[in-house]
Design an enzyme around this catalytic site. Structure first.
Site, PDB file in Angstrom:
ATOM      1  N   SER A 131       0.819  -1.211   0.000  1.00 51.84           N
ATOM      2  CA  SER A 131       0.000   0.000   0.000  1.00 51.84           C
ATOM      3  C   SER A 131       0.861   1.273   0.000  1.00 51.84           C
ATOM      4  O   SER A 131       1.627   1.493  -0.934  1.00 51.84           O
ATOM      5  CB  SER A 131      -0.971  -0.032   1.182  1.00 51.84           C
ATOM      6  OG  SER A 131      -1.988   0.917   1.018  1.00 51.84           O
ATOM      7  N   ASP A 188      -8.788  -6.066  -5.211  1.00 49.99           N
ATOM      8  CA  ASP A 188      -8.453  -4.833  -4.488  1.00 49.99           C
ATOM      9  C   ASP A 188      -9.184  -3.655  -5.121  1.00 49.99           C
ATOM     10  O   ASP A 188      -8.980  -3.347  -6.289  1.00 49.99           O
ATOM     11  CB  ASP A 188      -6.934  -4.610  -4.537  1.00 49.99           C
ATOM     12  CG  ASP A 188      -6.491  -3.341  -3.825  1.00 49.99           C
ATOM     13  OD1 ASP A 188      -7.315  -2.734  -3.115  1.00 49.99           O
ATOM     14  OD2 ASP A 188      -5.313  -2.965  -3.974  1.00 49.99           O
ATOM     15  N   HIS A 205      -6.618  -6.143  -1.139  1.00 51.39           N
ATOM     16  CA  HIS A 205      -5.568  -5.123  -1.031  1.00 51.39           C
ATOM     17  C   HIS A 205      -4.334  -5.657  -0.309  1.00 51.39           C
ATOM     18  O   HIS A 205      -3.216  -5.254  -0.603  1.00 51.39           O
ATOM     19  CB  HIS A 205      -6.121  -3.894  -0.301  1.00 51.39           C
ATOM     20  CG  HIS A 205      -5.170  -2.748  -0.223  1.00 51.39           C
ATOM     21  ND1 HIS A 205      -4.673  -2.110  -1.337  1.00 51.39           N
ATOM     22  CD2 HIS A 205      -4.599  -2.117   0.851  1.00 51.39           C
ATOM     23  CE1 HIS A 205      -3.859  -1.130  -0.962  1.00 51.39           C
ATOM     24  NE2 HIS A 205      -3.785  -1.128   0.353  1.00 51.39           N
TER      25      HIS A 205
END
Length: 349
Positions: A57, A270, A326
């Site tokens: 991320s 995601d 994610h």
């Protein structure tokens, strides 16, 4: 394997100086570089080991900036050299505004919002494109925010943006509905959907918040007044909003120019940093480096479809992970380990 809680205010990372919580990429990178130098000085046995840096991320900023700083550090000093062999970035934030716009492109492609609504977002919000991205961080216009919020709630069929935001990280499965109160009471909190236990993050935060666990890990020595959290929403951290808009592609390009391989992977489920946007960034990076596409094929794991593999030249790899959200290492740990062992490490040999 070394895990680092970064920036200050996440996990067990903290400061006794309140001003340190008003921070951003520059100070975070400075702290990380200092940590690495000090750590290698304290444990010199690791100095000549191969070094791989990985993150998920927003670590698209942390890992990228740190790797570049380590390479510059190697050029400036002979006392300590970092044997950087590769980077692995999972669903990385690389070009924030385009990453946000890609969310709605994904929702439209999945039928979660109409194409008409998506094009309305493009009209109201799209102030950048792959070839004309700016580090400037003007706020989204009021009309842009309104149509994005409406689309977000429509996509997840909820009545509040806050509730929708919790669901962006996995467009297929609902987030865990377990509570810390249940864990404290000794109740089991589990919600398995599509082979993924969506409640693992809750249990991890609960476990690492236990006093006896913190004592064993030598964490929270100053008895912080807030609960352990893998993120930093409870610590009072005020992180620079402007920094999230900074384009990471020029820095990734500089790393590639040092012949350091980069592997980027994205979960196909995601909805926070969608694969479709990240793949476009990777293709642009490959184009600027004059890397040709050498592989475009499905990859398999344990006789099952793992996702899609794109190889650009000898140094740049992109892989999608089928069924992953994610946090691919959390939702598809076996596939993520395969990526690390067979592409991140193997690519540098």
């Amino acid at each position: 394997m070394l895990f680092i809680d970064t920036p200050i205010g996440s996990g067990w990372s903290y400061s006794n100086t309140s001003s340190d919580y008003q921070t951003g990429d520059f100070n975070t990178n400075k702290d990380l570089l200092t940590f690495f130098v000090k750590w290698f000085e304290k444990y010199p046995i690791f100095k000549f080991r191969d070094l791989y840096i990985c993150g998920i991320s927003y670590a698209g900023h942390f890992v990228t900036l740190l790797a570049n700083s380590l390479l510059h550090f190697n050029n400036e000093t002979k006392s300590t050299r970092f044997n950087l062999k590769g980077l692995a970035l999972g669903s990385p934030v690389l070009r924030y505004k385009l990453d946000v716009i890609a969310q709605y492109e994904l929702y439209a492609s999945k039928g979660m919002i109409s194409h008409k609504m998506y094009h309305k977002i493009l009209k109201q919000c799209n102030e950048a494109d792959e070839d004309n991205y700016s580090n400037d961080s003007p706020e989204w216009s009021e009309s842009c925010e309104h149509v994005m919020n409406k689309a977000l709630m429509t996509a997840f069929n909820v009545s509040s943006v806050r509730e929708a935001n919790k669901m962006r990280f996995d467009i297929v499965r609902n987030p865990c509905d377990g509570r810390f109160e249940d864990l404290i009471a000794g109740k089991e909190v589990t919600m398995v959907v599509g082979g993924i236990d969506m409640c693992i993050p809750n249990r991890v935060d609960f476990y690492l918040g236990m006093p006896e666990v913190q004592q064993a890990f030598h964490g929270n020595r100053t008895h912080l007044g807030y609960k352990y959290s893998g993120c930093f929403q409870n610590s009072g951290l005020n992180y620079s909003i402007a920094d999230q808009h900074v384009d990471m592609l020029p820095i990734l390009k500089e790393i590639l120019e040092h012949s350091v391989p980069i592997t980027i992977f994205s979960g196909e489920d995601d909805g926070a940093v969608p694969m479709i946007g990240t793949l476009r960034h990777v293709k642009k990076l490959a184009s600027e480096m004059d890397f040709t596409l050498t592989k475009d094929e499905a990859w398999n794991h344990e006789n099952k479809e793992g996702g899609r593999l794109y190889k650009f030249g000898d140094l740049l790899t992109f892989m999608s992970v089928k069924g992953a959200n994610h946090h691919a290492p959390l939702s598809k740990p076996s596939q993520s380990l395969y990526i690390f062992q067979n592409h991140v490490v193997e690519q540098s040999d």
